[in-house]
Design an enzyme around this catalytic site. Structure first.
Site, PDB file in Angstrom:
ATOM      1  N   SER A 121       0.839  -1.205   0.000  1.00 12.99           N
ATOM      2  CA  SER A 121       0.000   0.000   0.000  1.00 12.99           C
ATOM      3  C   SER A 121       0.868   1.247   0.000  1.00 12.99           C
ATOM      4  O   SER A 121       1.974   1.249   0.562  1.00 12.99           O
ATOM      5  CB  SER A 121      -0.867  -0.009   1.257  1.00 12.99           C
ATOM      6  OG  SER A 121      -1.438   1.266   1.483  1.00 12.99           O
ATOM      7  N   TYR A 149      -0.549  -0.230  10.085  1.00 15.90           N
ATOM      8  CA  TYR A 149      -0.889  -0.842   8.801  1.00 15.90           C
ATOM      9  C   TYR A 149       0.242  -0.656   7.789  1.00 15.90           C
ATOM     10  O   TYR A 149       0.717  -1.612   7.178  1.00 15.90           O
ATOM     11  CB  TYR A 149      -2.183  -0.199   8.294  1.00 15.90           C
ATOM     12  CG  TYR A 149      -2.631  -0.600   6.916  1.00 15.90           C
ATOM     13  CD1 TYR A 149      -3.293  -1.797   6.692  1.00 15.90           C
ATOM     14  CD2 TYR A 149      -2.408   0.247   5.823  1.00 15.90           C
ATOM     15  CE1 TYR A 149      -3.721  -2.145   5.424  1.00 15.90           C
ATOM     16  CE2 TYR A 149      -2.835  -0.091   4.557  1.00 15.90           C
ATOM     17  CZ  TYR A 149      -3.491  -1.287   4.358  1.00 15.90           C
ATOM     18  OH  TYR A 149      -3.915  -1.630   3.102  1.00 15.90           O
TER      19      TYR A 149
END
Lengths: 335, 335
Positions: A121, A149
């Site tokens: 990501s 994350y």
């Protein structure tokens, strides 16, 4: 060939599965079996395909058994999302780091060295007191994640690289942009509003935008995202150009421009259902994200960003029209 | 205060312990207890200090119990070395990644948020097909590790950063240069010869240099390395300047220059005990390491590299002279 898609019942995973099943081949091989591993069962249309099997349960618990199935290839999309990982540190470590490690160790043990695409990501990028983040990040920008994350995604990029260097996998890691417009309901991702401010007004529902209109962000449509995942899977290692993770092409767009595109495609009444109300938690997370991204290595594979955000809105409307829930999804457009 | 040093029986760990015990304080606090955790027992001189306790065993097995001791601070130096990690993938993951994770999780569970210095390595840097490594790396160079050791160190840097961001630790990660001259015997590190080509001839033993004289590398003396670890521990978070790992100051030196310095300090006969015989495995690993490093952020803390390699040779000789094994260590010098 036998293919595994983790997170295969999720939005991107299911769309990837549909696209691949319609093509029938991947990297020149016929798709004989597509296993969708997810904590939820896949959508009925996928289960109806004779080539599809579901493995429903927590990935960490079933990673070893999945590896034993001897897949020729895998897309590893399963992940807890950014908001969840900030709220529950253990969940993030377990779902994003330990599960990936278990999958990699399983593939290593079985010894078939499958081709393996890991969905990282753009959340790996962020500012650090010692190292300024450029406003627009590139393949060579130094990652400094500001969320658990993003940290976990970055760590897994490097695990995939090392397992690949050792010959245990043919791994490739790609950094997904924020995928929009997602259907369904808001999820725990801090980026959820990037879909909500388009999806909700089209359904006739009011939507709150938690950040300012000037906030810029790299986004990609579901179709472009799936196209990127497949292209990276199919690329020769040499053409892939290295073991470091690759950014996927992004449309760098401001929230205000997204809403202008919504108005252009769907009209003033739809646009008027979005109002701005700052959410400090969301705005704080988003402030640490890049305002745009480039994708030089992906461009060398022939991949392009979406042409405009209006195109992305039109893609969402067309997707809704072909589905069973079209009436509800587009109630606001037809009102 | 209660301080933990993992790898506390190792060369750098024991030297750090001696330096701290002689000072008596760390970051303005009196050292009441220094626990040396290692798979081997600490040297007798350290055990003789009433403030020192040993915890001997595998770090992974004792990480939780160590965390329960409620340390105010820790230096985490324990690590499997680069050659070992290439030869035994599981050993590297267990010793470098799982053990660090267990320690971090233990500290998080206990909730004292100790100050925590993690010793990373310049082995995080390397070339990638997609991203050229600059010959001289800096704090802002994009890491692309080419060994499992470097990968695991980089992963732990990011774990430390995230546990720190969440408030579970006050963590700082520093990248050590190759420490030379190490006493004792060659170890499994691919960099072991950077000490061997000085130590062995001084002891009257022949030494083989497995890489060419032109090979350049960032090195630091044991004293400068320990000084750097302490300075980073004692730095204010603001002065530390960010969550990303910091390079420690390096003397960037060619193997040929190292040998010239040996001759300058110890004479032609000592230098003549080193001969060149290329080792493909070692040379291949070293070829992927940076040829030099800068350390801008460490310089801002007042840290400097060694002034010359001759100084490093003299430091080693002086260290040997003060120890019980001086005769053996310097047999070749006195011959």
């Amino acid at each position: 060939m036998k293919l595994l898609i983790t997170g295969g019942a999720g939005f991107v995973g299911a769309r990837l599965a549909r696209t691949l099943l319609a093509r029938g081949t991947l990297a020149g091989q016929r798709l004989d079996k597509v296993v969708l591993a997810d904590q939820f069962p896949p959508p009925p249309d996928l289960l109806a395909d004779a080539r599809v099997e579901a493995r429903t349960g927590a990935l960490l618990a079933q990673a070893a058994a999945l590896a034993d199935e001897g897949f020729d290839g895998a897309f590893h999309l399963a992940s807890a999302v950014s908001g969840e990982c900030e709220a529950d540190f253990d969940l993030g470590l377990r779902s994003n780091l330990d599960s990936t490690r278990a999958l990699l160790d399983g593939f290593r043990r079985v010894g078939k060295a499958p081709r393996f695409v890991f969905s990282s990501s753009i959340a790996v990028f962020g500012p650090d007191a010692a190292v300024a983040m450029p406003p627009v990040v590139s393949d060579t920008t130094l990652p400094a994640p500001q969320t658990s994350y993003g940290t976990q995604k970055l760590i897994c990029e490097h695990l995939v690289a090392d397992y690949t260097r050792k010959g245990y996998l043919d791994g490739r890691a790609v950094r997904l942009n924020t995928v929009t417009v997602r259907p369904g309901r808001p999820n725990g991702a801090a980026s959820s509003f990037f879909s909500g401010i388009i999806r909700e007004p089209l359904a006739g529902v009011e939507s709150i935008c938690p950040v300012a209109a000037e906030v810029s962000h790299p986004v990609a449509s579901p179709a472009r995202t799936v196209e990127g995942l497949i292209a990276v899977y199919e690329a020769d290692r040499a053409a892939f150009g290295g073991r470091l993770a690759m950014n996927l092409p992004a449309l760098n767009v401001k929230v205000g421009e997204m809403l202008a595109a919504l108005e252009q495609v769907a009209g003033k009444a739809v646009r008027a259902r979005v109002r701005f109300e700052r959410d400090e938690r969301i705005a704080g997370i988003v402030a640490n994200w890049p305002t745009g991204a480039t994708a030089q290595r992906a461009a060398a594979l022939g991949l392009k960003p979406d042409a405009s955000f209006a195109d992305i809105v039109r893609q969402y409307i067309a997707d809704c029209e072909s589905g069973p829930d079209a009436a509800a999804a587009l109630a606001g457009l037809k009102a």
